[in-house]
Design a protein around this motif. Structure first.
Motif, short mmCIF file in Angstrom:
data_model
loop_
_atom_site.label_atom_id
_atom_site.label_comp_id
_atom_site.label_asym_id
_atom_site.label_seq_id
_atom_site.Cartn_x
_atom_site.Cartn_y
_atom_site.Cartn_z
N LEU A 1 -2.44 4.07 8.23
CA LEU A 1 -1.72 4.44 7.02
C LEU A 1 -0.46 5.24 7.32
CD1 LEU A 1 -4.71 5.42 4.70
CD2 LEU A 1 -3.31 3.36 4.56
N ASP A 2 -0.33 5.72 8.57
CA ASP A 2 0.91 6.41 8.98
C ASP A 2 2.09 5.45 9.06
OD1 ASP A 2 -0.42 8.84 9.18
OD2 ASP A 2 -0.89 8.57 11.30
N ASP A 3 1.77 4.17 9.16
CA ASP A 3 2.81 3.13 9.20
C ASP A 3 3.21 2.80 7.76
OD1 ASP A 3 4.40 0.92 9.42
OD2 ASP A 3 2.93 -0.31 10.48
N PRO A 4 4.46 3.07 7.38
CA PRO A 4 4.88 2.84 5.98
C PRO A 4 4.68 1.40 5.52
CG PRO A 4 6.53 4.11 7.16
CD PRO A 4 5.54 3.65 8.18
N VAL A 5 4.87 0.44 6.42
CA VAL A 5 4.71 -0.97 6.07
C VAL A 5 3.24 -1.26 5.75
CG1 VAL A 5 4.91 -3.34 6.87
CG2 VAL A 5 6.70 -1.69 7.43
N TYR B 1 -9.87 -0.43 -0.80
CA TYR B 1 -9.93 1.02 -1.02
C TYR B 1 -10.37 1.74 0.25
CZ TYR B 1 -9.06 0.90 -6.06
OH TYR B 1 -8.47 0.77 -7.30
N LEU B 2 -11.23 1.11 1.02
CA LEU B 2 -11.63 1.69 2.30
C LEU B 2 -10.42 1.81 3.22
CD1 LEU B 2 -13.72 2.58 4.44
CD2 LEU B 2 -14.11 0.16 4.94
N GLN B 3 -9.62 0.74 3.29
CA GLN B 3 -8.41 0.77 4.12
C GLN B 3 -7.42 1.83 3.64
OE1 GLN B 3 -7.06 -3.43 4.15
NE2 GLN B 3 -7.29 -3.30 6.36
N ALA B 4 -7.39 2.05 2.33
CA ALA B 4 -6.47 3.04 1.75
C ALA B 4 -7.00 4.45 1.87
CB ALA B 4 -6.21 2.70 0.29
N VAL C 1 -1.27 -2.23 1.94
CA VAL C 1 -2.61 -1.90 1.45
C VAL C 1 -2.58 -1.64 -0.05
CG1 VAL C 1 -4.41 -0.12 1.48
CG2 VAL C 1 -3.55 -1.06 3.63
N HIS C 2 -1.60 -0.87 -0.51
CA HIS C 2 -1.55 -0.53 -1.93
C HIS C 2 -1.10 -1.71 -2.79
CE1 HIS C 2 -2.63 3.73 -1.88
NE2 HIS C 2 -2.14 3.72 -0.65
N GLN C 3 -0.31 -2.59 -2.21
CA GLN C 3 0.05 -3.82 -2.93
C GLN C 3 -1.18 -4.71 -3.08
OE1 GLN C 3 3.14 -4.66 -4.38
NE2 GLN C 3 1.77 -6.17 -5.32
N THR C 4 -1.99 -4.77 -2.02
CA THR C 4 -3.23 -5.54 -2.07
C THR C 4 -4.16 -5.02 -3.16
OG1 THR C 4 -3.12 -6.09 0.29
CG2 THR C 4 -5.28 -6.22 -0.77
N ILE C 5 -4.26 -3.69 -3.26
CA ILE C 5 -5.10 -3.09 -4.30
C ILE C 5 -4.60 -3.46 -5.68
CG2 ILE C 5 -5.76 -0.89 -5.38
CD1 ILE C 5 -5.91 0.29 -2.55
#
Length: 274
Positions: free
Chosen positions: A14-18, A59-62, A23-27
Motif C-alpha cells: 500500500l506504500d506504492d501509490p499505484v 478489503y484485506l488488501q486495503a 486496490v481502492h478502485q477495485t473496492i
C-alpha cells in the motif's frame, strides 16, 4: 492457506501509490457490482457470495479489517442459509470469518471458531476435505502466532508441512508456502540456524517456481536470509545476501521506492554490527 511468503515483505504494498489506487478502485467497482446484483437477485444466491468473497479479499488488501470482517460475517450467514453448516462452502466461509476476526485483532472470536472446527471428526469418509482440515490447523497456528505463543505454533506448522510433503511433495506450491510459515516461526523463536535452513530451501524452490512469489517477496526472503546469517555469525554471507536484495530492489523499483529505502537502512545497520 494464506500466502506466508507475504510475511517476508519488508514494506507494505500500500506504500506504492499505484497499488493503493488500484486496490481502492477495485473496492469501488466491486461495491457497485454488489449493489447491482443485490437489487436484481437479492443476497441468497451463489453469485452474490462470489462477489462478496472478492470484496472481502479487496478489503484485506486495503488493510481495512473492519470492512473485511463485516463482509466475512455476511458471507458466512448467507452460505449457512444456502447450504447448511455441514457443507464445505460454509465451512470454508467460517474459516475465512475466523481469519477476518484475527485480522481485526479479535483473537477470542477467532479462537472460538477454531476450537469448534477442530472438534469435528475430520477422518469421516463423507466429511469435509482434508484441505479444509489443514486450513483449520493453519488458523489455529495463526492465532498462536498473533498471541506470540510460538512454542504452541511451531508443532502445528511442522504438522501441516509434513502432511503436505507426504501427499504433494516438497516442491508443491502449498508445501513451499507451509515451509515459509514454519521457517518464520523458527526465526521468531530465535532459532536462526534452523530458520535459515528452511529459507535456503525455499529460495532454491523459488528459482524453479518463478510464478509462486512476487519480486518483493523474494527480496524480503533474501533479507531474512541475511538476518539469519548475521545472527549465527556468518557476516560475509549476510553481507552478500543483503547486497543482492538491495541491488534487486534498486533495479526493479528504483532508489526512491519505500522498499529500496528500507533495504538501504537494513544493509547499513547490519554492516555496522559486524
Amino acid at each position: 492457506m494464506e500466502n506466508y511468503l507475504a510475511r517476508m515483505l519488508l514494506t507494505s504494498e500500500l506504500d506504492d501509490p499505484v497499488f493503493f489506487a488500484q486496490v481502492h478502485q477495485t473496492i469501488m467497482d466491486l461495491e457497485k457490482k454488489r449493489v447491482e446484483h443485490f437489487n436484481l437477485h437479492g443476497p441468497a444466491n451463489p453469485g452474490y457470495v462470489t462477489l462478496m468473497g472478492e470484496l472481502n479479499m479487496a478489503y484485506l488488501q486495503a488493510n481495512d479489517s473492519t470492512s473485511e470482517l463485516e463482509v466475512a460475517k455476511q458471507i458466512f450467514e448467507i452460505t449457512k442459509a444456502l447450504y447448511g453448516l455441514e457443507d464445505e462452502v460454509t465451512i470454508e466461509s467460517q474459516i475465512a470469518l475466523a481469519n477476518s476476526y484475527l485480522d481485526d485483532d479479535r483473537n477470542d472470536e477467532a479462537q472460538k471458531i477454531a476450537t469448534e472446527l477442530l472438534k469435528r471428526d475430520w477422518s469421516e469418509k463423507e466429511g469435509p476435505s482434508y484441505d479444509l482440515y489443514l486450513d483449520v490447523v493453519c488458523l489455529q497456528a495463526d492465532i498462536h502466532h498473533k498471541k506470540e505463543l510460538f512454542t504452541k505454533e511451531l508443532p502445528l506448522r511442522l504438522h501441516v508441512l509434513t502432511i503436505l510433503e507426504e501427499f504433494e511433495g516438497s516442491a508443491n506450491n502449498q508445501s513451499i508456502i507451509a515451509r515459509a510459515a514454519y521457517g518464520y516461526c523458527l526465526e521468531k523463536m530465535k532459532r536462526y540456524r534452523e530458520a535459515l535452513e528452511q529459507y535456503i530451501t525455499i529460495r532454491a524452490f523459488l528459482d524453479n517456481e518463478k510464478e509462486l512469489s512476487t519480486h518483493a517477496e523474494k527480496i524480503g526472503l533474501m533479507a531474512h536470509i541475511g538476518r539469519c546469517y548475521h545472527k549465527i555469525g556468518k557476516f560475509e554471507e549476510s553481507k552478500m545476501a543483503y547486497q543482492w536484495a538491495l541491488r534487486e530492489s534498486i533495479t526493479l523499483y528504483g532508489h526512491a521506492s519505500p522498499l529500496t529505502v528500507k533495504m538501504k537502512k537494513i544493509t547499513s545497520t547490519y554492516s555496522l554490527k559486524e
